[in-house]
Design a protein around this motif. Structure first.
Motif, PDB file in Angstrom:
ATOM      1  N   PRO A  96      -4.752 -16.498   5.276  1.00 55.03           N
ATOM      2  CA  PRO A  96      -3.436 -16.448   4.659  1.00 55.03           C
ATOM      3  C   PRO A  96      -3.426 -17.141   3.294  1.00 55.03           C
ATOM      4  N   ILE A  97      -2.496 -16.725   2.467  1.00 53.86           N
ATOM      5  CA  ILE A  97      -2.350 -17.300   1.135  1.00 53.86           C
ATOM      6  C   ILE A  97      -1.720 -18.686   1.252  1.00 53.86           C
ATOM      7  N   SER A  98      -0.628 -18.786   2.004  1.00 51.08           N
ATOM      8  CA  SER A  98       0.025 -20.075   2.241  1.00 51.08           C
ATOM      9  C   SER A  98       0.094 -20.294   3.748  1.00 51.08           C
ATOM     10  N   SER A  99       0.400 -21.501   4.149  1.00 52.32           N
ATOM     11  CA  SER A  99       0.479 -21.778   5.582  1.00 52.32           C
ATOM     12  C   SER A  99       1.858 -21.435   6.161  1.00 52.32           C
ATOM     13  N   PHE A 100       2.795 -21.033   5.310  1.00 52.95           N
ATOM     14  CA  PHE A 100       4.133 -20.684   5.764  1.00 52.95           C
ATOM     15  C   PHE A 100       4.122 -19.284   6.388  1.00 52.95           C
ATOM     16  N   PRO A 101       4.717 -19.108   7.569  1.00 51.27           N
ATOM     17  CA  PRO A 101       4.740 -17.780   8.202  1.00 51.27           C
ATOM     18  C   PRO A 101       5.517 -16.764   7.361  1.00 51.27           C
ATOM     19  N   VAL A 102       4.898 -15.645   7.075  1.00 54.01           N
ATOM     20  CA  VAL A 102       5.497 -14.610   6.225  1.00 54.01           C
ATOM     21  C   VAL A 102       6.797 -14.088   6.831  1.00 54.01           C
ATOM     22  N   ARG A 103       6.859 -14.004   8.140  1.00 60.15           N
ATOM     23  CA  ARG A 103       8.064 -13.448   8.787  1.00 60.15           C
ATOM     24  C   ARG A 103       9.292 -14.338   8.597  1.00 60.15           C
ATOM     25  N   LEU A 104       9.092 -15.603   8.202  1.00 63.17           N
ATOM     26  CA  LEU A 104      10.217 -16.518   8.006  1.00 63.17           C
ATOM     27  C   LEU A 104      10.653 -16.644   6.548  1.00 63.17           C
ATOM     28  N   LEU A 105      10.018 -15.904   5.661  1.00 62.28           N
ATOM     29  CA  LEU A 105      10.392 -15.952   4.244  1.00 62.28           C
ATOM     30  C   LEU A 105      11.829 -15.472   4.064  1.00 62.28           C
ATOM     31  N   PRO A 106      12.572 -16.076   3.144  1.00 67.70           N
ATOM     32  CA  PRO A 106      13.945 -15.620   2.894  1.00 67.70           C
ATOM     33  C   PRO A 106      14.002 -14.387   1.984  1.00 67.70           C
ATOM     34  N   TYR A 107      12.859 -13.836   1.649  1.00 68.28           N
ATOM     35  CA  TYR A 107      12.753 -12.645   0.812  1.00 68.28           C
ATOM     36  C   TYR A 107      11.627 -11.792   1.393  1.00 68.28           C
ATOM     37  N   PRO A 108      11.564 -10.507   1.044  1.00 70.43           N
ATOM     38  CA  PRO A 108      10.517  -9.651   1.611  1.00 70.43           C
ATOM     39  C   PRO A 108       9.122 -10.093   1.148  1.00 70.43           C
ATOM     40  N   PRO A 109       8.120  -9.944   1.999  1.00 65.79           N
ATOM     41  CA  PRO A 109       6.754 -10.291   1.584  1.00 65.79           C
ATOM     42  C   PRO A 109       6.201  -9.253   0.605  1.00 65.79           C
ATOM     43  N   PHE A 110       5.189  -9.663  -0.125  1.00 64.63           N
ATOM     44  CA  PHE A 110       4.501  -8.767  -1.053  1.00 64.63           C
ATOM     45  C   PHE A 110       3.374  -8.086  -0.289  1.00 64.63           C
ATOM     46  N   LYS A 111       3.235  -6.779  -0.476  1.00 64.35           N
ATOM     47  CA  LYS A 111       2.164  -6.025   0.181  1.00 64.35           C
ATOM     48  C   LYS A 111       0.951  -5.987  -0.735  1.00 64.35           C
ATOM     49  N   LEU A 112      -0.061  -6.762  -0.374  1.00 62.60           N
ATOM     50  CA  LEU A 112      -1.279  -6.860  -1.177  1.00 62.60           C
ATOM     51  C   LEU A 112      -2.371  -6.006  -0.558  1.00 62.60           C
ATOM     52  N   ARG A 113      -2.860  -5.065  -1.323  1.00 63.95           N
ATOM     53  CA  ARG A 113      -3.970  -4.229  -0.857  1.00 63.95           C
ATOM     54  C   ARG A 113      -5.246  -5.045  -1.009  1.00 63.95           C
ATOM     55  N   VAL A 114      -5.877  -5.350   0.114  1.00 67.80           N
ATOM     56  CA  VAL A 114      -7.061  -6.202   0.113  1.00 67.80           C
ATOM     57  C   VAL A 114      -8.292  -5.429  -0.335  1.00 67.80           C
ATOM     58  N   GLN A 115      -8.393  -4.178   0.081  1.00 74.74           N
ATOM     59  CA  GLN A 115      -9.519  -3.336  -0.323  1.00 74.74           C
ATOM     60  C   GLN A 115      -8.991  -2.214  -1.201  1.00 74.74           C
ATOM     61  N   PRO A 116      -9.539  -2.057  -2.404  1.00 72.84           N
ATOM     62  CA  PRO A 116      -9.090  -0.947  -3.241  1.00 72.84           C
ATOM     63  C   PRO A 116      -9.359   0.387  -2.561  1.00 72.84           C
ATOM     64  N   LEU A 117      -8.504   1.362  -2.790  1.00 74.70           N
ATOM     65  CA  LEU A 117      -8.696   2.685  -2.209  1.00 74.70           C
ATOM     66  C   LEU A 117      -9.964   3.331  -2.745  1.00 74.70           C
ATOM     67  N   SER A 118     -10.658   4.036  -1.888  1.00 74.90           N
ATOM     68  CA  SER A 118     -11.882   4.727  -2.265  1.00 74.90           C
ATOM     69  C   SER A 118     -11.610   6.225  -2.323  1.00 74.90           C
ATOM     70  N   LEU A 119     -12.335   6.915  -3.176  1.00 78.03           N
ATOM     71  CA  LEU A 119     -12.195   8.366  -3.271  1.00 78.03           C
ATOM     72  C   LEU A 119     -13.145   9.091  -2.320  1.00 78.03           C
ATOM     73  N   ASP A 120     -14.001   8.361  -1.639  1.00 84.88           N
ATOM     74  CA  ASP A 120     -14.960   8.921  -0.704  1.00 84.88           C
ATOM     75  C   ASP A 120     -14.220   9.465   0.530  1.00 84.88           C
ATOM     76  N   PRO A 121     -14.441  10.764   0.896  1.00 88.92           N
ATOM     77  CA  PRO A 121     -13.724  11.344   2.042  1.00 88.92           C
ATOM     78  C   PRO A 121     -14.002  10.600   3.355  1.00 88.92           C
ATOM     79  N   GLN A 122     -15.214  10.129   3.556  1.00 85.89           N
ATOM     80  CA  GLN A 122     -15.537   9.374   4.768  1.00 85.89           C
ATOM     81  C   GLN A 122     -14.771   8.059   4.804  1.00 85.89           C
ATOM     82  N   ALA A 123     -14.617   7.450   3.642  1.00 83.38           N
ATOM     83  CA  ALA A 123     -13.876   6.189   3.567  1.00 83.38           C
ATOM     84  C   ALA A 123     -12.402   6.432   3.897  1.00 83.38           C
ATOM     85  N   LYS A 124     -11.889   7.626   3.542  1.00 85.45           N
ATOM     86  CA  LYS A 124     -10.497   7.932   3.844  1.00 85.45           C
ATOM     87  C   LYS A 124     -10.275   7.986   5.349  1.00 85.45           C
ATOM     88  N   ILE A 125     -11.196   8.581   6.063  1.00 82.12           N
ATOM     89  CA  ILE A 125     -11.085   8.655   7.522  1.00 82.12           C
ATOM     90  C   ILE A 125     -11.130   7.253   8.122  1.00 82.12           C
TER      91      ILE A 125
END
Length: 119
Positions: A1-30
């Motif tokens: 986690p980025i911070s030790s504070f539980p994301v579900r208790l934030l007073p605002y919506p969490p940010f959706k961070l893509r950890v792995q960049p999308l790949s153009l490889d068809p096998q990677a899509k599956i």
């Protein structure tokens, strides 16, 4: 986690961070369809932006923050009204080599450190 504070208790919506960049490889899509939960992490966007500004380390959860993510994060902070902190502006100021830009960047980073320490 980025911070030790539980994301579900934030007073605002969490940010959706893509950890792995999308790949153009068809096998990677599956494979990606089966591991979608591992690709997107919900994080405290305020904490993330303050941490990056304070440390000037643009790697988060094992991946660099590219221009797309910086833009998404800035839009998120603005949309959720989470303060004046914008990574794109800080990066622009860092690229300029005049005294005024350096001073403004230092002030922005100092404010980010102070806010981060208060969380």
């Amino acid at each position: 986690p980025i911070s030790s504070f539980p994301v579900r208790l934030l007073p605002y919506p969490p940010f959706k961070l893509r950890v792995q960049p999308l790949s153009l490889d068809p096998q990677a899509k599956i494979a990606r369809e089966h591991t979608q939960k591992d690709i997107i992490k919900l994080v405290d966007g305020t904490y993330l932006i303050l941490q990056v500004l304070s440390s000037w380390d643009f790697e988060v959860l094992g991946r660099p923050l590219d221009n797309d993510v910086v833009g998404q994060l800035d839009a998120y902070v603005k949309r959720c009204k989470l303060g004046p902190f914008r990574l794109a502006k800080a990066m622009m100021l860092a690229k300029r080599h005049d005294h005024e830009a350096r001073q403004e960047l230092d002030q922005l980073r100092d404010k980010a450190r102070q806010r981060l320490n208060s969380l």
